[in-house]
Design a protein around this motif. Structure first.
Motif, PDB file in Angstrom:
ATOM      1  N   ASP B   7       0.849  -1.245  -0.041  1.00  0.00           N
ATOM      2  CA  ASP B   7       0.179   0.200   0.193  1.00  0.00           C
ATOM      3  C   ASP B   7       0.869   0.987   0.251  1.00  0.00           C
ATOM      4  O   ASP B   7       0.623   2.384  -0.699  1.00  0.00           O
ATOM      5  CB  ASP B   7      -0.809  -0.038   1.203  1.00  0.00           C
ATOM      6  CG  ASP B   7      -2.192  -0.858   0.914  1.00  0.00           C
ATOM      7  OD1 ASP B   7      -2.125  -1.172   0.025  1.00  0.00           O
ATOM      8  OD2 ASP B   7      -3.256  -0.811   2.439  1.00  0.00           O
ATOM      9  N   ILE B   8       2.355   0.765   1.054  1.00  0.00           N
ATOM     10  CA  ILE B   8       3.253   2.313   0.508  1.00  0.00           C
ATOM     11  C   ILE B   8       3.228   2.673  -0.098  1.00  0.00           C
ATOM     12  O   ILE B   8       3.496   3.742  -1.176  1.00  0.00           O
ATOM     13  CB  ILE B   8       3.575   1.829   1.640  1.00  0.00           C
ATOM     14  CG1 ILE B   8       3.212   2.298   3.306  1.00  0.00           C
ATOM     15  CG2 ILE B   8       4.633   2.651   2.137  1.00  0.00           C
ATOM     16  CD1 ILE B   8       4.184   1.669   4.762  1.00  0.00           C
ATOM     17  N   LEU B  59      -2.115   6.058   1.307  1.00  0.00           N
ATOM     18  CA  LEU B  59      -1.035   6.136   2.640  1.00  0.00           C
ATOM     19  C   LEU B  59      -1.300   6.570   4.351  1.00  0.00           C
ATOM     20  O   LEU B  59      -0.837   5.375   4.819  1.00  0.00           O
ATOM     21  CB  LEU B  59      -0.209   7.706   1.758  1.00  0.00           C
ATOM     22  CG  LEU B  59       1.248   7.267   2.300  1.00  0.00           C
ATOM     23  CD1 LEU B  59       2.619   6.485   1.757  1.00  0.00           C
ATOM     24  CD2 LEU B  59       2.180   9.045   2.007  1.00  0.00           C
ATOM     25  N   LEU B  60      -2.440   7.389   4.227  1.00  0.00           N
ATOM     26  CA  LEU B  60      -2.479   7.186   6.112  1.00  0.00           C
ATOM     27  C   LEU B  60      -2.928   6.046   6.427  1.00  0.00           C
ATOM     28  O   LEU B  60      -2.777   5.891   7.422  1.00  0.00           O
ATOM     29  CB  LEU B  60      -3.561   8.769   6.128  1.00  0.00           C
ATOM     30  CG  LEU B  60      -2.262   9.790   5.473  1.00  0.00           C
ATOM     31  CD1 LEU B  60      -4.072  11.279   5.627  1.00  0.00           C
ATOM     32  CD2 LEU B  60      -1.443  10.244   6.499  1.00  0.00           C
ATOM     33  N   GLN B  61      -3.883   5.617   5.327  1.00  0.00           N
ATOM     34  CA  GLN B  61      -4.328   4.486   6.514  1.00  0.00           C
ATOM     35  C   GLN B  61      -3.559   3.187   5.925  1.00  0.00           C
ATOM     36  O   GLN B  61      -3.652   2.306   7.321  1.00  0.00           O
ATOM     37  CB  GLN B  61      -5.270   3.860   5.097  1.00  0.00           C
ATOM     38  CG  GLN B  61      -6.701   3.901   5.198  1.00  0.00           C
ATOM     39  CD  GLN B  61      -7.831   3.418   4.120  1.00  0.00           C
ATOM     40  OE1 GLN B  61      -7.531   2.344   3.267  1.00  0.00           O
ATOM     41  NE2 GLN B  61      -8.957   3.504   4.313  1.00  0.00           N
ATOM     42  N   SER B  62      -2.534   2.639   5.661  1.00  0.00           N
ATOM     43  CA  SER B  62      -1.370   2.430   5.891  1.00  0.00           C
ATOM     44  C   SER B  62      -0.445   2.536   7.025  1.00  0.00           C
ATOM     45  O   SER B  62      -0.061   1.572   7.106  1.00  0.00           O
ATOM     46  CB  SER B  62      -0.269   2.199   4.165  1.00  0.00           C
ATOM     47  OG  SER B  62       0.185   3.188   4.081  1.00  0.00           O
ATOM     48  N   PHE B  63      -0.205   3.165   7.360  1.00  0.00           N
ATOM     49  CA  PHE B  63       0.384   3.654   8.334  1.00  0.00           C
ATOM     50  C   PHE B  63      -0.835   3.438   9.960  1.00  0.00           C
ATOM     51  O   PHE B  63      -0.277   3.325  11.133  1.00  0.00           O
ATOM     52  CB  PHE B  63       0.870   5.347   8.781  1.00  0.00           C
ATOM     53  CG  PHE B  63       1.491   5.956   7.664  1.00  0.00           C
ATOM     54  CD1 PHE B  63       2.980   4.569   8.180  1.00  0.00           C
ATOM     55  CD2 PHE B  63       1.490   6.144   6.853  1.00  0.00           C
ATOM     56  CE1 PHE B  63       4.215   4.701   7.378  1.00  0.00           C
ATOM     57  CE2 PHE B  63       2.813   6.652   5.949  1.00  0.00           C
ATOM     58  CZ  PHE B  63       4.563   5.284   6.077  1.00  0.00           C
ATOM     59  N   ARG B  64      -1.752   3.146   9.894  1.00  0.00           N
ATOM     60  CA  ARG B  64      -2.586   2.901  10.929  1.00  0.00           C
ATOM     61  C   ARG B  64      -1.706   1.613  11.576  1.00  0.00           C
ATOM     62  O   ARG B  64      -1.680   0.696  10.600  1.00  0.00           O
ATOM     63  CB  ARG B  64      -4.152   2.485  10.982  1.00  0.00           C
ATOM     64  CG  ARG B  64      -4.433   4.304  10.377  1.00  0.00           C
ATOM     65  CD  ARG B  64      -6.132   3.992  10.852  1.00  0.00           C
ATOM     66  NE  ARG B  64      -6.732   3.337   9.746  1.00  0.00           N
ATOM     67  CZ  ARG B  64      -8.215   3.329   9.090  1.00  0.00           C
ATOM     68  NH1 ARG B  64      -8.840   4.358   9.023  1.00  0.00           N
ATOM     69  NH2 ARG B  64      -8.786   2.498   7.856  1.00  0.00           N
ATOM     70  N   PRO B  65      -2.464   1.797  13.095  1.00  0.00           N
ATOM     71  CA  PRO B  65      -2.020   0.430  13.702  1.00  0.00           C
ATOM     72  C   PRO B  65      -2.960  -0.954  13.503  1.00  0.00           C
ATOM     73  O   PRO B  65      -1.642  -2.170  13.095  1.00  0.00           O
ATOM     74  CB  PRO B  65      -2.600   0.590  14.975  1.00  0.00           C
ATOM     75  CG  PRO B  65      -3.197   1.765  15.283  1.00  0.00           C
ATOM     76  CD  PRO B  65      -2.937   2.531  14.045  1.00  0.00           C
TER      77      PRO B  65
END
Lengths: 510, 164
Positions: B7-8, B59-65
């Motif tokens: 995803d990133i 991108l932001l979703q992929s950094f979610r825990p």
């Protein structure tokens, strides 16, 4: 009356008849073989129709569409693998019937229910499509823009499970359609001085590339990993249900056809939803619900009548408003446009004979499908024995021939390969393909109507909220997106909760 | 974890595409001459920005825990990397080779050669009757049905030609 006579003359022309029948057979073949989709069949057939006159071309496309929708039941019943997603519900009882030695009855029942559902929805379509078009004829640029925006919101229904990824796919389609010469201002857009790009990305090239090439790749992967399907049935013959069975199932087929037509008329829904709803309905109202899933004929007839009724339902927004509801109707819309038919309210004023031709072609296609599927079942058994990787070789050749035939251009063939590769990579990145096609097909109308409305209002964007109809469509668009977003969040929460409780259980055990 | 990484990568590529697209729009497409029109630039620019915005969400979703898999509900397909590379290379190679052969040898020879290459060397099915049958059957069948019956134009070769 003259228009009807003209349509009747066109549809009884031997070449048009041959085109409809050929299309129906191609559709059934592609629909019945798992891994081949009828959207792919439509994309491959479209370039071939390029040289045909409008009636033969439209007939062939409709034949392919209807054949494809019906063909999925063959492999669902014989292999337990649905040829199309719409036939997934048919597997539940159809495959059980095959295992119980009643494959012939399941196939015969499916054929009959398919024909019933299709003709039922055709009649509903003929009545309602004109009414919707009469309402829509007063639409100006603002209303059409709002309507197309609503059509694009069906991306939510076609987006798989991630709304954002579906929207990305839709935007990619819209971006691609802006490449080339701008019709309104006559300036080149994103061509970077390369003359061949002035004509833009051809819709057909994109369709063949996006639907067929990734599928060939997937078939070869299955071949390499030795996980292709195998058919063990032989000597199967179709067998029609008895009069008593038919009488018992008539109202069920009627109700499921009505349900399928209604579901089909809602863009972004389609055959699989209709089929499962019908199956659930049949089971819920059956006197013997416990026999469902164990090889009950009603479990085949209910989903088959519903998923075929979707064809007529999906034609209502397609013909009256120019809004496709699923991948196949998106490809058909592209085909109609290429052959000079612009679906929408004006179609019923400017192309009345062609509208009647569409009705008649659908009817002929259903008759062909029923006859061919009933009598040709032995052929299907043989067809399903052809290994899919060998079929992929034939499709690969058709991709090259079909793409070249569009403009007699070798560059198009290379472009198709490029688009296909990008399509595969996007699929691997879990970006759905269908919204790209929807963006490509609806993009030009969306932009043209938006810019026309701005010009007519002398630059005032307030014009987009000046019409009640447009505001209703905006509200519907927001509603559709909101509904899918809510569903997605709910599913994610469920998955997260399940993961958390599993984790807690594991910690407890340790 | 693999899904998060992909995803990133995906969102970074899409953000880059979006930035390049917007740059291309601004530098190559003239804007509207007066405020009463949207011009040829407005739509592609708006879409480019929208693509950037959507990519940023991924991108932001992929950094979610929580792993992206559970958010999207779709796990990446289980495909062997070697088989996948082979299938993609075989498909692209055969199609590009077919396009090149069509241009120089025309429909009949190109089709027969590509079908033979696909069945034999690529799929590894070394059965002469199958190879010969499929090569001749497909090229002749398509030629008769599409070329002769349906009137579809089939390519003539620049060097040799067997279509008549």
């Amino acid at each position: 009356m003259d228009a009807f006579a003209s349509a009747l003359g066109a549809v009884s022309d031997p070449f048009t008849l041959l085109a409809i029948v050929t299309g129906a057979i191609i559709g059934i073949v592609f629909g019945s073989v798992p891994g081949l989709t009828y959207s792919m069949a439509l994309a491959l057939v479209l370039p071939i129709t390029f040289k045909f006159d409008t009636s033969a071309a439209v007939g062939m496309l409709l034949g392919t569409y209807i054949g494809g929708m019906t063909g999925g039941s063959v492999s669902a019943i014989l292999l337990g693998i649905p040829g199309t997603p719409s036939a997934a519900a048919t597997v539940l009882d159809g495959y059980k019937m095959t295992r119980n030695g009643r494959a012939g009855l399941a196939l015969g029942g499916a054929v009959l229910a398919s024909g019933f559902g299709g003709v039922f929805s055709l009649l509903v379509m003929i009545v309602s499509v004109d009414l919707v078009a009469r309402l829509a004829i007063q639409f100006g640029p603002v209303e059409i823009f709002a309507l197309v925006l609503f059509g694009l919101s069906t991306i939510c229904g076609l987006a798989g499970k991630s709304l954002v990824r579906g929207m990305i796919a839709g935007v990619i389609g819209l971006l691609l359609m802006t490449i080339g010469l701008d019709d309104m201002d006559g300036v080149a857009r994103m061509t970077f001085g390369w003359t061949p790009l002035l004509q833009g990305v051809d819709l057909l090239v994109a369709m063949v590339g996006l639907f067929a090439v990734p599928q060939i790749m997937k078939t070869l992967i299955d071949y390499k990993l030795d996980r292709a399907f195998r058919l063990n049935a032989s000597g199967v013959r179709s067998e029609l249900p008895t009069f008593r069975q038919l009488r018992n199932s008539f109202w069920l087929m009627f109700r499921c056809s009505a349900l399928g037509t209604a579901v089909g008329s809602i863009p972004g829904t389609g055959g699989p939803i209709a089929a499962f709803l019908a199956y659930d309905h049949a089971k819920r109202f059956s006197k013997e619900p416990q026999r469902f899933g164990k090889g009950k004929l009603d479990g085949v007839m209910a989903p088959e009548s519903a998923n075929n009724a979707v064809t007529g339902g999906a034609m209502i927004p397609l013909l009256s408003l120019g809004i496709p509801g699923d991948p196949a109707t998106a490809v058909m819309l592209g085909g109609f446009l290429i052959h000079g038919l612009v679906p929408g309210p004006m179609l019923f004023t400017t192309n009345k004979p062609e509208v009647y031709l569409i009705y008649l072609a659908i009817f002929v296609a259903y008759v062909t499908v029923v006859v061919f599927q009933y009598f040709g079942i032995r052929g299907f058994v043989k067809l399903l024995k052809v290994p899919p990787h060998l079929m992929a070789v034939g499709i690969l050749i058709m991709c090259g021939v079909g793409t070249f035939a569009i403009r007699n251009s070798f560059l198009d063939v290379y472009m198709m390969v490029g688009v296909g590769l990008i399509g595969y990579l996007l699929m691997r990145a879990r970006i759905p393909i269908t919204p790209i096609i929807l963006g490509l097909v609806l993009g030009p109308t969306l932009e043209r109507e938006f810019r026309t409305a701005v010009i007519m209002s002398e630059g005032s964007f307030g014009v987009f909220f000046s019409s009640t109809t447009a505001v209703i469509f905006y509200a519907l668009t927001i509603g559709v997106i909101g509904f899918h977003f809510y569903g997605q969040m709910r599913d994610a929460k469920k998955t997260r909760d399940a993961a958390n409780s599993k984790k807690a259980q594991q910690q407890g055990a340790n | 974890m693999a899904s998060r990484r992909s995803d990133i990568i995906l969102s970074t590529i899409l953000l880059l595409v979006s930035a390049l697209w917007c740059w291309g729009v601004v530098t190559t497409i003239p804007g509207a001459e007066d405020g009463s029109r949207l011009g040829a630039r407005g739509f592609p620019l708006g879409l480019g920005l929208l693509l950037g915005g959507l990519s940023l969400i991924i991108l932001l979703q992929s950094f979610r825990p929580t792993p992206a898999d559970t958010i999207d509900g779709e796990a990446p397909p289980d495909i062997s990397r070697g088989a996948e590379l082979w299938a993609v290379a075989a498909t692209v190679g055969l199609l590009v080779g077919y396009a090149a052969l069509l241009e120089y040898t025309g429909f009949m020879i190109a089709t027969a050669l590509v079908v033979a290459a696909a069945v034999g060397p690529v799929l590894g099915i070394w059965r002469p009757r199958l190879i010969l049958g499929m090569s001749i059957g497909l090229s002749l069948g398509i030629y008769l049905i599409f070329g002769k019956l349906l009137g579809v134009y089939l390519p003539y070769g620049k060097l040799i030609n067997l279509a008549f």
